[in-house]
Design an enzyme around this catalytic site. Sequence first.
Site, PDB file in Angstrom:
ATOM      1  N   GLY A  30       0.803  -1.221   0.000  1.00  0.00           N
ATOM      2  CA  GLY A  30       0.000   0.000   0.000  1.00  0.00           C
ATOM      3  C   GLY A  30       0.829   1.261   0.000  1.00  0.00           C
ATOM      4  O   GLY A  30       1.992   1.254  -0.405  1.00  0.00           O
ATOM      5  N   LEU A  76      -3.377  -5.553  -5.531  1.00  0.00           N
ATOM      6  CA  LEU A  76      -2.297  -4.589  -5.381  1.00  0.00           C
ATOM      7  C   LEU A  76      -1.160  -5.139  -4.502  1.00  0.00           C
ATOM      8  O   LEU A  76      -1.405  -5.576  -3.386  1.00  0.00           O
ATOM      9  CB  LEU A  76      -2.866  -3.308  -4.755  1.00  0.00           C
ATOM     10  CG  LEU A  76      -1.904  -2.131  -4.710  1.00  0.00           C
ATOM     11  CD1 LEU A  76      -1.570  -1.653  -6.107  1.00  0.00           C
ATOM     12  CD2 LEU A  76      -2.493  -1.006  -3.880  1.00  0.00           C
ATOM     13  N   ASP A  77       0.067  -5.086  -5.018  1.00  0.00           N
ATOM     14  CA  ASP A  77       1.260  -5.502  -4.273  1.00  0.00           C
ATOM     15  C   ASP A  77       1.229  -6.978  -3.888  1.00  0.00           C
ATOM     16  O   ASP A  77       1.934  -7.391  -2.966  1.00  0.00           O
ATOM     17  CB  ASP A  77       1.459  -4.632  -3.012  1.00  0.00           C
ATOM     18  CG  ASP A  77       1.554  -3.154  -3.338  1.00  0.00           C
ATOM     19  OD1 ASP A  77       2.047  -2.824  -4.434  1.00  0.00           O
ATOM     20  OD2 ASP A  77       1.131  -2.333  -2.523  1.00  0.00           O
ATOM     21  N   GLU A  78       0.431  -7.756  -4.593  1.00  0.00           N
ATOM     22  CA  GLU A  78       0.311  -9.176  -4.251  1.00  0.00           C
ATOM     23  C   GLU A  78       0.798 -10.084  -5.378  1.00  0.00           C
ATOM     24  O   GLU A  78       0.674 -11.298  -5.300  1.00  0.00           O
ATOM     25  CB  GLU A  78      -1.161  -9.518  -3.945  1.00  0.00           C
ATOM     26  CG  GLU A  78      -1.765  -8.753  -2.802  1.00  0.00           C
ATOM     27  CD  GLU A  78      -1.754  -9.537  -1.510  1.00  0.00           C
ATOM     28  OE1 GLU A  78      -1.998 -10.751  -1.559  1.00  0.00           O
ATOM     29  OE2 GLU A  78      -1.502  -8.934  -0.452  1.00  0.00           O
TER      30      GLU A  78
END
Lengths: 284, 284, 284, 284
Positions: free
Chosen positions: D201, D227-229
Amino acid sequence: MQHTFRLIIDCPDQIGLVASVSQFLADHQATIVEASHHTDQQTGRFFMRHEIGTDKLALDHQQFVEAFTPLAEQYDMQWKLTDSARKQRVALLASLDSHCLVDLLHRWHTQELYCDIPCIIANHPQLKQFADWYKVPFHWVNFKGQSKEQAFAQIATILDEYQVDLTVLARFMQILPDTLCRQWLGRAINIHHSFLPSFAGARPYQQAYDRGVKLIGATCHYVTRDLDEGPIIEQAVKRISHSDTAQDMVRKGKDCEVTALAHGVRYHLEDRVIIHRNKTVVFA
Amino acid sequence: MQHTFRLIIDCPDQIGLVASVSQFLADHQATIVEASHHTDQQTGRFFMRHEIGTDKLALDHQQFVEAFTPLAEQYDMQWKLTDSARKQRVALLASLDSHCLVDLLHRWHTQELYCDIPCIIANHPQLKQFADWYKVPFHWVNFKGQSKEQAFAQIATILDEYQVDLTVLARFMQILPDTLCRQWLGRAINIHHSFLPSFAGARPYQQAYDRGVKLIGATCHYVTRDLDEGPIIEQAVKRISHSDTAQDMVRKGKDCEVTALAHGVRYHLEDRVIIHRNKTVVFA
Amino acid sequence: MQHTFRLIIDCPDQIGLVASVSQFLADHQATIVEASHHTDQQTGRFFMRHEIGTDKLALDHQQFVEAFTPLAEQYDMQWKLTDSARKQRVALLASLDSHCLVDLLHRWHTQELYCDIPCIIANHPQLKQFADWYKVPFHWVNFKGQSKEQAFAQIATILDEYQVDLTVLARFMQILPDTLCRQWLGRAINIHHSFLPSFAGARPYQQAYDRGVKLIGATCHYVTRDLDEGPIIEQAVKRISHSDTAQDMVRKGKDCEVTALAHGVRYHLEDRVIIHRNKTVVFA
Amino acid sequence: MQHTFRLIIDCPDQIGLVASVSQFLADHQATIVEASHHTDQQTGRFFMRHEIGTDKLALDHQQFVEAFTPLAEQYDMQWKLTDSARKQRVALLASLDSHCLVDLLHRWHTQELYCDIPCIIANHPQLKQFADWYKVPFHWVNFKGQSKEQAFAQIATILDEYQVDLTVLARFMQILPDTLCRQWLGRAINIHHSFLPSFAGARPYQQAYDRGVKLIGATCHYVTRDLDEGPIIEQAVKRISHSDTAQDMVRKGKDCEVTALAHGVRYHLEDRVIIHRNKTVVFA
C-alpha cells in the site's frame, strides 16, 4: 530424507552428452530430484550433478555403476555415483577456539549435517569437554615435546584408523605439511578468518584492523600445499566500522566463520562441490 | 534541508574535553542535531563531529570560529567548522565507463548529493554526451600525443581554474602522479573495483575470476601515493558463483562500485570522514 | 574487560543538557570510553549512553547515583547507571528447537555474552541434555495436563525464585499471557522467525514459501501484549530461491534466528537498547 | 553477445522428459550454453530453460518451432522459443521520481539491458528531460481533468501503438485498473518500495519508520489485480537504524529499488522468469 543417488560428472563438453545421460536415466526409471549443469567456457569442461530418486529406479548402486561405465568411458568422464544414505566419516581438527567445532557438532547432532563424526583431534586439550558432551572420541595430539612431523604423523595415523572421508580444520591453528596436503587433496576443508585473498597468513583480523577495511569475512576452502590458496568453496562477510577494535572483529568475525564453514561442509557432504583446477563449481 | 554548522574535531583524548566543547555549544545556544564521538584506543586520539542547528545559534560562522579558537588551542585540536549551506565544488574524472559518472550526476541533479559539479574531465571524449545533458563543462585531456606528465599538468590547471574542493575519480583509468597525490591528499576519492586489499592493481575482476572467489566488491578510498592503498571510506560486496564469467563480474560489480562511491562521496561532502593515519573514522 | 559504568539517559531534548552531563562526568574524572547520542526529531526526545571507565573515577556506584540525581531531576530524566561487572541474570525459555538455546549457551560459556544463566525452562523435556552439559538447572513445565494459566504461573514462580533480570524466548512456542507481557515489559526478548511485520503468527516459513518471497529472515524484539508487534531490536535476512522448499527455509532461516537473537541479547545486556514508544534506539 | 535461442518449458514432470528434450537438442546440433531445471515438489510441475548456441544449430527459429511442436504436445508443455537477438519492446511508466527511470535508461543505453525502449509515459510532465536526453518519445498522460478510466485508456492506446512487449512501472504512482492488470498479466513489472508483504500500500517508508524495523527494502513483482500481491521476481534490503528518519529511508531505499527493478527486468528480458501460480521460478 528422500533416498537418492548423486551422479557427479566432470568431462569435456560435447553435443549429445546430456542427451545420453538423460536417456540412460530415463531408461532406468530414474526420477530426477535435482539437476545442475555448468560449462566452463574457458576450458570447455562440462560439469553435471544429478540427484536421483531411487524409489522407482530399476538399478541398485552397483548395477548403476556397472551399467553407466560404458557411457562414462565413451565421454571420457571423471565421475562418481554416491548414495545419500551413506554417511561420510568426518574428522574435526581444532585448537583452542570452540565456535566452529561446537557449531558443526550441533548441526551434526540435530542431523542438519548428515555424516558421522568418528573423532575430534586437537593440539590442545581444552576442547575435550565438548567432544565428551557429544560423545565423540577426543584425541589430544601434543605439538610440544615432539617434532611437528611426528605430531602430524600421529594425526595421520588416527585419521587412518577411523577411516575418515573428510577432514575439517575447524580453526585448527597448525599448518599442514605438504605430504598431508597432497594426500588429502579435495578431502580437507579449512576455514580461514578473512575474505581471501585478503589477509592470508597469520592474524587476519589484526591485519584487517591495521588496514582499516570496512568489511571483514571468512573463507571456506580446500586445503592445498599453498597456504590459504586452495579452491574456495564459500565466503561470508560482515560490515564493521572504525569503532570496532581488532578484538571486536575477532568476535564479530566468528559468525562469518561459523556459517561459511557450515555451508562449505554441507555442500561437500552433499556432493555439490566439484574442484576444477584451483576453483570450485558449487551446485548450491 | 536544515541549515547547520558542522564542527569536526580531532585531538588527543583527555578528561574535560567533551564538557568544554558541550559547554561552549550550550553557551551559544547551539542545538545539537547530531553528535558523534570516537576514541582510538590504540593511539589515544579523540574524534568528534557535531551537526549544529543554526536557528537559535548566537554566532555566525566567523564569530563561531573566533570564539572557539582559544578552546581549540587549549586542547591542541585539529578542527574545522563547515557550513552545510556552502556547496563543495566537486570535479569528476572519468575515462570510458559511464556508470559511476552518470550515477553521481543524477544524485547531484536530484540534490541527493549537495555540491556543485563545475567540470568533468576525461582522458577519452566519449562521455561528453552525459556532461552535456547535465550542462556540466567537459574537458577532454588527451593522454595520447603528450607525456603523462603534461596531461596531468593540464588536468591540474583545469582543477585550479575551477577552484575544486574535491576530485572524484569515477572509474578514471590513469594512475595519478605522486605530486598530485600529495597535493590532493584527503581531497581526492577513488573507486577501486575490488574489495581491497584483494585484487589491487589492474583488471581486478579478471583476478577475481582467476582466483575463484565467491564474492566480488568495490572499495571507495582516498587517493595516496601508494596505488590502491589509501584510507578506505566504504566497501560493498556482492555474491557471485562459478557460473559468472569475468564479464558477468564486470557487470555485477558495477552496482557495488556505484553505491560504494556514492556513499563515500556523500560521507565526505557531509564532513563525516576523518582521516587518521591510513584509516578513516566515518560517522555514517 | 575494562570495568565501566554505563549511564543511560532518556529525557526531553534541550540546550545545555549534554554540557551539564559532560561537565558532571569531567568533574568526577570520568574517562568516556564510548558516547552515543540520539534525538528523536519527531518527539523531541533525547537519548544518551555513556560508557565510563572507572579507573580514575572519583565516585563509586552509589556515590555516582547520589551525586547525579539532582541533575537528573533538573532535566526530567529517565535514567540508570549500570555496572559492567554486574552480571544480569538471564533465563532461557525454549521448546523443542535447540539452535537458539545452544548458541546462547555457547556464547555465554565462552564469555562472549557476559551474564548469568541461572535456569532454562521448557515446555518439553527434550532439551534437558544441553542444559545438563552446561550445568544449568532445567525446568520442564508441562503444558499438558494443566491449564495454560497454571503452566505460566509455574514459569513465573520459577523466574521469581531465580531473581531473573531478563527472560529470553529462544524459540519458545507458547504465547505469553497478557499479565506476564505487562509484567516483563522491556525485560523479555523473543525471536520471531520472519522479517516482521511480514509473516507474523504461526508457521512463518510456510507463509514465506506460499507467498514466494526471495528473502527470509528473523526478528528479535521485546515481548508485548500484541503478538509479534513489540519493539524490534534486530533483524537479519537471507536470500532464498524457488528451489528452496519450506523445509529448506526452516533450515536456512535458523542462521538468521541465531544471529539476530544473539545480537539482540548482547545489545540488551550491554544496555545499548532504549525502548521509545514501540520502537528502539540501539546504540550498537 | 553470443546468438542463442532460449527454450522455456513448463509442464507436468515425468520420467523421460529431459531425455527427450536433450535428444532433440543433440539431434539438431544444439550447443547448450546454459541449462536450468526445477521441479516444484508440491505441484509436480517441471520447469526447464535452455540457452542454446545457434552457431552449429541445424534449424532456424521457425524450423525449430515446427520440429519441436510434436514433442511439446506429447508432454503437454507450455513452452516458447525466444531469439536472443530479438529485442523486446519495453515501455517505461513513471511519475515524478526519476531514479528507477534513469537507471533503466542508462542500463539500456549502455546495452547492459538488451531491449528497445520505444516510449516513456508519465502522469506528470517533469521527467520529460530525461526522455529527451535518451531520445525516447515521452507521453504525458494527465490524470487531472479526466477520469482515471480515460487516462488509462489513453495509456493503453499508446502502448498498443508502440507494440509493447513489456510495461515497467518505474515508480509509477497510479494503481492500474483490473482490466489492464488482466490484459498485461505476466507482461507488466512493478517496483514496490518495501520488502513485501511488509508495508504493502501507500507510503511504505513511513510505515517502516513507524514500525521501527531495522531493515528496509524493495520488491520487484509482476502486476496483478491484487495490489502488491503479484508474483515476486526479486527483493533487496538494506540495514537502517534508529537514527534514520523516514526521509533518510526514502533516500536509502532508492538503491534497493533501483537494483531490484533492474535485476527483475533483466531476468524477464532474458526469459529467466516463469510464473507458476502466484510465485516465480527465476533461473538467475
